[in-house]
Design an enzyme around this catalytic site. Structure first.
Site, mmCIF file in Angstrom:
data_model
loop_
_atom_site.group_PDB
_atom_site.id
_atom_site.type_symbol
_atom_site.label_atom_id
_atom_site.label_comp_id
_atom_site.label_asym_id
_atom_site.label_seq_id
_atom_site.Cartn_x
_atom_site.Cartn_y
_atom_site.Cartn_z
ATOM 1 N N HIS A 28 84.085 24.627 -55.998
ATOM 2 C CA HIS A 28 84.493 24.289 -54.965
ATOM 3 C C HIS A 28 85.578 23.661 -53.928
ATOM 4 C CE1 HIS A 28 84.186 27.704 -51.306
ATOM 5 N NE2 HIS A 28 83.479 26.600 -51.047
ATOM 6 N N SER B 85 87.750 27.942 -48.119
ATOM 7 C CA SER B 85 85.991 27.791 -48.282
ATOM 8 C C SER B 85 85.903 29.304 -46.814
ATOM 9 C CB SER B 85 85.443 27.385 -48.543
ATOM 10 O OG SER B 85 83.772 27.089 -48.145
#
Ligand SMILES: *[C@@H]1O[C@H](CO)[C@@H](O)[C@H](O)[C@H]1NC(C)=O
Ligand SMILES: *[C@@H]1O[C@H](CO)[C@@H](O)[C@H](O)[C@H]1NC(C)=O
Ligand SMILES: *[C@@H]1O[C@H](CO)[C@@H](O)[C@H](O)[C@H]1NC(C)=O
Length: 383
Positions: free
Chosen positions: A359, A158
């Site tokens: 995610h 990320s």
């Protein structure tokens, strides 16, 4: 007894009760977890050009150095809280020289040579821009100097990937020092956000306006009253807190099982700056990978034009392996596919097989030794 006293008592008893429910791993730091899972870890301190002091955890090994870099409001712990099936321990078992880094502001990097994070708002005047421009090069140089290697291999999650994209575009001399970036949930473009995240992004500036008079520059400070209450709440209502994570990251209860949540909420979220959230918010609104928008007048002073310029990804030449999740709401497939067309040196584009992959599964998923690590180990051997 007054109402406040009763409330306080309720909070204190629930915090104590929550603590008694929590497994040991929720409280251990990176070094302690590393020892528990069979490896001695060393703690290093790196000072950046602009004075931030960051902790690097090293699990020494005979193979080349591998850097692990965490995401937004996260810290190095995400790479070790799964214990024997975490990435840090897996790489250490394979004798890689593991370096888990921390970027400015989190609980292992809340220190500066001059600024006091508790009293100087300037300490919190940063986003992924500064993480990429100052923290990452300091971390890379430190590791290369300490190990005698000319290059390292890097694994980012990320915001840990955003930092690399910033660094490679603004300080291209660093492209040569990173042999490969394994980018999990790569974050640069947010052109295709879906609800509810798109709604949150739309609302972002408004929410910020409501909160800005309070001058809260730091979010999720460890040890703060709101954080202690938050953690106690999440320990007692783990499924509710997990659903908050799923709202923004994608729904995948099978990989983030209930039993693991008390450990997770002992480590996540970690402290960070409000400005980081705003900068990401701007990326979502602007649909471009651009520098921070300070408003027309200040932009003109800083950038010579009223709009912030884009990061020039043509300058970013690091070999990059992109890993995307079908159900990653933050970095969705269309955005990663777009990123793939923009980056000059993509060596692999891999969409995780599971339709549910979100995610956070890249760091917290309970089946990573089967689903993800074989790909990572192969890349580390090949490049
Ligand atoms: C981690 O815990 C150990 C043992 O309690 C302590 O000595 C060390 O300073 C801690 N490290 C960090 C970075 O907090
Ligand atoms: C972790 O794995 C090691 C070696 O495979 C084993 O000896 C150890 O008991 C495991 N530790 C835990 C806490 O499961
Ligand atoms: C480089 O490493 C050497 C020894 O490994 C150390 O003495 C020196 O302080 C390091 N330099 C920097 C700038 O970190």
């Amino acid at each position: 007894m007054s109402v406040t006293t009763i409330l306080l008592l309720l909070i204190v008893t629930s915090v104590i009760k929550a603590n008694s429910l929590v497994p040991e791993d929720a409280h251990l730091n990176f070094t302690e977890l590393s020892i528990k899972y069979g490896h001695r870890a060393l703690e290093h301190r790196v000072t950046t050009e602009d004075g931030y002091i960051l902790t690097l955890f090293r699990i020494p090994g005979k193979k080349p150095p591998v850097l692990l870099l965490h995401g937004l409001n996260d810290c190095s712990d995400s790479f070790i809280i799964r214990g024997n099936s975490s990435l840090a321990i897996t790489l250490a078992d394979k004798d890689y020289d593991v370096w888990a880094a921390n970027s400015r502001g989190n609980k292992y990097a809340r220190e500066h040579v001059k600024l006091n994070p508790d009293t100087d708002p300037l300490f919190w005047d940063y986003s992924f821009h500064e993480r990429g421009y100052y923290d990452l090069p300091a971390i890379i140089d430190y590791i290369l100097n300490a190990t005698g290697y000319k290059t390292l291999k890097s694994i980012g999650h990320s915001e840990g990937t955003t930092d690399h994209f910033v660094l490679g575009s603004l300080r291209p001399e660093y492209n040569e020092k990173v042999q490969i970036l394994i980018a999990m949930g790569p974050s640069a473009f947010f052109k295709h956000l879906t609800s509810p995240l798109s709604l949150i992004i739309e609302m972002g500036p408004l929410v910020d306006q409501v909160f800005s008079p309070f001058k809260i520059e730091e979010v999720f400070r460890d040890g703060s009253v709101e954080k202690i209450i938050f953690q106690a709440f999440c320990t007692q209502n783990p499924v509710l807190c997990r659903s908050l994570i799923f709202q923004v990251g994608g729904y995948d209860p099978k990989r983030l099982e209930r039993e693991f949540l008390p450990v997770l909420f002992g480590h996540f979220p970690s402290s960070g700056s409000r400005k980081s959230l705003i900068h990401y918010n701007q990326l979502g609104l602007r649909k471009r990978f651009a520098l921070y928008d300070y408003g027309a007048a200040e932009n003109l002073k800083r950038y010579g034009k009223t709009e912030p310029p884009d990061y020039n990804l043509a300058q970013y030449t690091i070999k990059t392996a992109l890993f995307a999740g079908n159900n990653d709401l933050m970095c969705n497939l269309k955005d990663v596919e777009y990123l793939r067309t923009v980056l000059p040196n993509v060596v692999l584009y891999h969409v995780m097989e599971s339709k549910k992959w979100n995610h956070y599964d890249f760091v917290w998923g309970n089946d990573l030794p089967k689903t993800l690590y074989p790909h990572i180990l192969k890349l580390l051997e090949t490049f």
